[in-house]
Design a protein around this motif. Structure first.
Motif, PDB file in Angstrom:
ATOM      1  N   VAL A 384       9.021  -4.202  -8.308  1.00 56.22           N
ATOM      2  CA  VAL A 384       8.355  -4.169  -6.866  1.00 56.22           C
ATOM      3  C   VAL A 384       9.319  -3.117  -6.062  1.00 56.22           C
ATOM      4  O   VAL A 384      10.504  -3.050  -5.993  1.00 56.22           O
ATOM      5  CB  VAL A 384       8.308  -5.536  -6.474  1.00 56.22           C
ATOM      6  CG1 VAL A 384       9.767  -6.121  -6.192  1.00 56.22           C
ATOM      7  CG2 VAL A 384       7.229  -5.375  -4.978  1.00 56.22           C
ATOM      8  N   SER A 385       8.597  -2.469  -5.049  1.00 58.81           N
ATOM      9  CA  SER A 385       9.595  -1.266  -4.251  1.00 58.81           C
ATOM     10  C   SER A 385      10.523  -2.240  -3.341  1.00 58.81           C
ATOM     11  O   SER A 385      11.507  -1.619  -3.024  1.00 58.81           O
ATOM     12  CB  SER A 385       8.500  -0.608  -3.652  1.00 58.81           C
ATOM     13  OG  SER A 385       7.743  -1.497  -2.636  1.00 58.81           O
ATOM     14  N   SER A 386      10.026  -3.493  -2.749  1.00 54.56           N
ATOM     15  CA  SER A 386      10.863  -4.010  -1.995  1.00 54.56           C
ATOM     16  C   SER A 386      10.261  -5.449  -1.863  1.00 54.56           C
ATOM     17  O   SER A 386       9.003  -5.779  -2.289  1.00 54.56           O
ATOM     18  CB  SER A 386      10.603  -3.517  -0.545  1.00 54.56           C
ATOM     19  OG  SER A 386       9.579  -3.307   0.078  1.00 54.56           O
ATOM     20  N   ASP A 387      11.069  -6.381  -1.100  1.00 51.39           N
ATOM     21  CA  ASP A 387      10.639  -7.634  -1.177  1.00 51.39           C
ATOM     22  C   ASP A 387       9.723  -7.718   0.286  1.00 51.39           C
ATOM     23  O   ASP A 387       9.804  -6.769   1.136  1.00 51.39           O
ATOM     24  CB  ASP A 387      11.754  -8.693  -0.666  1.00 51.39           C
ATOM     25  CG  ASP A 387      12.507  -8.747  -2.249  1.00 51.39           C
ATOM     26  OD1 ASP A 387      11.870  -8.935  -2.999  1.00 51.39           O
ATOM     27  OD2 ASP A 387      13.924  -9.152  -2.003  1.00 51.39           O
ATOM     28  N   LYS A 390       5.415  -5.239   2.471  1.00 48.94           N
ATOM     29  CA  LYS A 390       5.141  -3.826   2.093  1.00 48.94           C
ATOM     30  C   LYS A 390       5.480  -3.744   0.804  1.00 48.94           C
ATOM     31  O   LYS A 390       5.713  -2.459   0.137  1.00 48.94           O
ATOM     32  CB  LYS A 390       6.091  -2.994   2.844  1.00 48.94           C
ATOM     33  CG  LYS A 390       5.815  -3.173   4.328  1.00 48.94           C
ATOM     34  CD  LYS A 390       4.232  -2.521   4.513  1.00 48.94           C
ATOM     35  CE  LYS A 390       3.966  -2.511   6.246  1.00 48.94           C
ATOM     36  NZ  LYS A 390       2.698  -2.047   6.283  1.00 48.94           N
ATOM     37  N   GLY A 391       5.956  -4.467  -0.174  1.00 48.21           N
ATOM     38  CA  GLY A 391       6.330  -4.174  -1.423  1.00 48.21           C
ATOM     39  C   GLY A 391       5.144  -4.117  -2.521  1.00 48.21           C
ATOM     40  O   GLY A 391       4.248  -4.683  -2.561  1.00 48.21           O
ATOM     41  N   TYR A 392       5.184  -2.761  -3.114  1.00 50.40           N
ATOM     42  CA  TYR A 392       4.169  -2.356  -3.984  1.00 50.40           C
ATOM     43  C   TYR A 392       4.735  -2.199  -5.326  1.00 50.40           C
ATOM     44  O   TYR A 392       5.998  -2.213  -5.351  1.00 50.40           O
ATOM     45  CB  TYR A 392       3.510  -0.973  -3.690  1.00 50.40           C
ATOM     46  CG  TYR A 392       4.384  -0.026  -3.409  1.00 50.40           C
ATOM     47  CD1 TYR A 392       4.604   0.989  -4.622  1.00 50.40           C
ATOM     48  CD2 TYR A 392       5.042   0.529  -2.329  1.00 50.40           C
ATOM     49  CE1 TYR A 392       5.644   1.890  -4.668  1.00 50.40           C
ATOM     50  CE2 TYR A 392       6.143   1.629  -2.219  1.00 50.40           C
ATOM     51  CZ  TYR A 392       6.353   2.343  -3.415  1.00 50.40           C
ATOM     52  OH  TYR A 392       7.208   3.178  -3.364  1.00 50.40           O
ATOM     53  N   THR A 393       3.896  -2.177  -6.505  1.00 47.18           N
ATOM     54  CA  THR A 393       4.261  -1.900  -7.782  1.00 47.18           C
ATOM     55  C   THR A 393       4.883  -0.509  -7.930  1.00 47.18           C
ATOM     56  O   THR A 393       4.114   0.368  -7.743  1.00 47.18           O
ATOM     57  CB  THR A 393       3.161  -2.418  -8.757  1.00 47.18           C
ATOM     58  OG1 THR A 393       2.700  -3.589  -8.659  1.00 47.18           O
ATOM     59  CG2 THR A 393       3.548  -2.202 -10.208  1.00 47.18           C
ATOM     60  N   ARG A 394       6.089  -0.568  -8.359  1.00 49.54           N
ATOM     61  CA  ARG A 394       6.607   0.554  -9.046  1.00 49.54           C
ATOM     62  C   ARG A 394       6.355   0.561 -10.332  1.00 49.54           C
ATOM     63  O   ARG A 394       6.985   0.175 -11.139  1.00 49.54           O
ATOM     64  CB  ARG A 394       8.139   0.678  -8.688  1.00 49.54           C
ATOM     65  CG  ARG A 394       8.664   1.299  -7.248  1.00 49.54           C
ATOM     66  CD  ARG A 394      10.041   1.581  -7.031  1.00 49.54           C
ATOM     67  NE  ARG A 394      10.155   2.197  -5.553  1.00 49.54           N
ATOM     68  CZ  ARG A 394      11.503   2.244  -5.282  1.00 49.54           C
ATOM     69  NH1 ARG A 394      12.521   1.869  -5.754  1.00 49.54           N
ATOM     70  NH2 ARG A 394      11.361   2.475  -3.955  1.00 49.54           N
ATOM     71  N   SER A 510       3.780  -8.150  -6.224  1.00 47.13           N
ATOM     72  CA  SER A 510       3.496  -7.105  -5.533  1.00 47.13           C
ATOM     73  C   SER A 510       2.184  -7.247  -4.734  1.00 47.13           C
ATOM     74  O   SER A 510       1.442  -7.822  -5.102  1.00 47.13           O
ATOM     75  CB  SER A 510       3.848  -5.892  -5.938  1.00 47.13           C
ATOM     76  OG  SER A 510       2.866  -5.733  -7.339  1.00 47.13           O
TER      77      SER A 510
END
Length: 583
Positions: A384-387, A390-394, A510
């Motif tokens: 996940v890009s961030s907690d 706003k966290g999306y799957t990387r 995410s």
């Protein structure tokens, strides 16, 4: 977050890594030897099909590919989701029962359709609701798989009977009815009601999620020239949607989604999902794309032979009438003989073109090394890009395309939609509202040029209209498994949990873009396994997202998940400065 070693080693990869190939393993090949003599196939009616230079055994093989389709078996149980692709019922739903057909011996259950969420007042509170729901579900120890906002309607009805139900996916056969009831009621009373939405119901649904795995000189696609064989050439062309897999692990197949380049245009790069380019040991062994592409050619040749036989019988029967003295006073018999004769001629010409294509791809591309198109330049660790909201799957990777992978007529970011969408269906599905067709034009020769990116605010507050005048964004993609499909972007993100992938230590949640099928089951699921890495675009060719996975049960995909490209683009620029869309 701790990750398995094979994820942490993929950053900054060089040319020694596995190459990728367009389609996969070799099966069902035939000899390229040809008999120079004319070929005769005799039917029961003694009609003869003559095809110069086409091998007899090969024609017989193609004819054997034609099978009678068995009818589908109707479900016997009425449930909340009857008509969806998985058909899996809810374990429990709060609130009053959904509409049922009138009782009686001939009563049929309503066919349900998913509908996009459109302009709901919950939008501004949704991220907070997902955060609270995630905290509660994790605290309760529930093995949830997704939290989604879905609309439901009966097929053919203009207005959804349920504009929004919060649907919590759980691992099949892990949650009993009473537990499901407790969880649903808690979310409704303690989360939704406190947020001011006590009228929204909650459903618990068995629902799994997954990540959907010598230079060949691939030519570009030329529908104007290729005509009826275009859709069969697509699997072996340099157009978006190429089926790809790692050279050393050819069973892990996915799709090539988008072409990128350096800012100076010095090289061709391509975007796909990381779990396709560098697959961990958590994906099924497919090994299908190449074999299926070849088999499709053979099946079509078999179908065309059946057409030749049927039209030949028609011609013979009509000529027999004339021989028996029937007077063709209005010329209908002669006209019909002429039509049937043209069908036969066209079918024979198409068979010859398909035979040439089949010979080429089985002779020169049967070895995986001969389908190699490049190597992995960079693959982001899956996570996940961030907690937070706003966290999306990387889950993305960039491939450096070999200079000899594509022919000189490479056309860049063009998505072939002509296999499923002609001028009439493209307008009907992508521009369904007659007041919303300013500037409409069908993509030239069925090739949709991708340009630009849809910003986040427009994704969730679209300007496009449904046939009923509601704001909603119709989208299209072309992927390895389901080819061209259309769907709707749902108006709210889903909270998706990626978990329990065999021996891989991977467990994260995410916020994902949610795509639902277009028109219930009328147009098929939006995606299936093997479509991962495909690019999703709106009707004018602007990029919406990168397809990363889907959810449902067994092999059925009811909902597709994607990473918004407007967010992913920032990460690509951060990791690979100067990389941009190929124009």
């Amino acid at each position: 977050m701790k990750r398995a070693d094979n994820f942490s080693e993929v950053k900054g990869l060089g040319s020694s890594l596995s190459s990728l190939l367009a389609s996969c393993i070799v099966t069902g090949l035939r000899s390229s030897d040809k008999r120079p003599a004319s070929i005769y196939l005799h039917t029961m009616s003694e009609l003869t099909i003559e095809l110069e230079g086409v091998d007899t055994a090969f024609l017989e093989l193609c004819r054997s590919r034609v099978k009678t389709q068995a009818g589908t078996q109707s479900p016997t149980a009425l449930n909340h989701t009857y008509g969806l692709f998985s058909g899996q019922p809810f374990i429990f739903k709060t609130g009053s029962p959904w509409p049922k057909p009138r009782s009686g011996p001939n009563a049929q259950p309503f066919l349900r359709e998913l509908r996009p969420i459109k302009g709901h007042p919950i939008l501004s509170s949704w991220d907070g609701i997902l955060t609270d729901a995630e905290a509660y579900l994790k605290g309760a120890g529930l093995g949830f798989t997704a939290v989604m906002a879905l609309g439901f309607a009966n097929a053919g009805e203009k207005t959804p009977f349920c504009p929004l139900v919060v649907t919590i996916g759980v691992v099949p056969e892990t949650v009993e009815f009473e537990i499901a009831k407790t969880i649903a009621n808690h979310v409704k009373i303690n989360i939704l009601a406190k947020a001011g939405f006590d009228d929204i119901e909650v459903a618990i649904w068995e629902f799994t999620t997954s990540f959907s795995g010598v230079g060949p000189k691939l030519p570009s696609l030329d529908p104007l020239l290729d005509g009826p064989v275009t859709e069969f050439r697509h699997a072996f062309a340099s157009t978006l949607g190429i089926a790809i897999a790692p050279l050393k692990e050819t069973g892990y197949e996915g799709s090539l989604g988008l072409f990128l380049t350096r800012s100076n245009g010095s090289e061709i790069l391509a975007l796909t999902a990381a779990h396709v380019a560098r697959p961990p040991p958590m994906f099924p062994d497919n090994r299908e794309a190449y074999r299926l592409a070849v088999k499709r050619i053979e099946t079509e040749i078999g179908n065309l032979q059946e057409t030749i036989t049927a039209e030949g019988k028609r011609i013979k029967g009509l000529k027999d009438r004339l021989d028996c003295g029937v007077v063709d006073s209005d010329g209908r018999i002669a006209a019909r003989i002429g039509v049937a004769s043209r069908i036969v001629v066209n079918a024979k010409e198409t068979i010859k073109e398909l035979d040439l294509l089949h010979s080429g791809v089985t002779k020169y591309m049967c070895i995986p090394d001969n389908r190699c198109i490049g190597h992995v330049l960079f693959a982001d660790p899956i996570g996940v890009s961030s907690d937070g909201p706003k966290g999306y799957t990387r889950d993305w990777a960039v491939i450096k395309i070999r200079k000899d992978a594509f022919a000189d007529d490479f056309q860049g970011n063009k998505m072939y939609i002509g296999d499923k969408l002609n001028e009439a269906t493209f307008q009907e599905l992508m521009f369904p509202n007659v007041t919303d067709r300013d500037g409409y034009a069908y993509p030239e020769h069925g090739l949709l040029q991708l340009r630009g990116v849809v910003p986040e605010n427009e994704i969730f507050k679209p300007k496009q209209l449904t046939a009923n005048g509601d704001p909603a964004m119709a989208v299209v993609k072309n992927g390895r498994t389901t080819h061209t499909t259309v769907g709707w972007v749902s108006g709210l993100k889903s909270l998706v949990r990626h978990y329990d992938y065999n021996d891989v230590n991977l467990d994260f949640t995410s916020r994902e873009l949610t795509i639902i099928p277009y028109g219930g089951n009328q147009h098929g699921p939006f995606s299936a396994g093997g479509d991962s890495g495909s690019i999703i675009a709106e009707r004018n060719g602007r990029i919406v997202g990168l397809l990363t996975g889907g959810g449902g049960v067994a092999h059925a995909t009811d909902v597709t998940f994607a990473t918004m490209y407007c967010e992913l683009e920032k990460r690509i620029e951060e990791a690979l400065p100067g990389v941009c869309l190929y124009d």
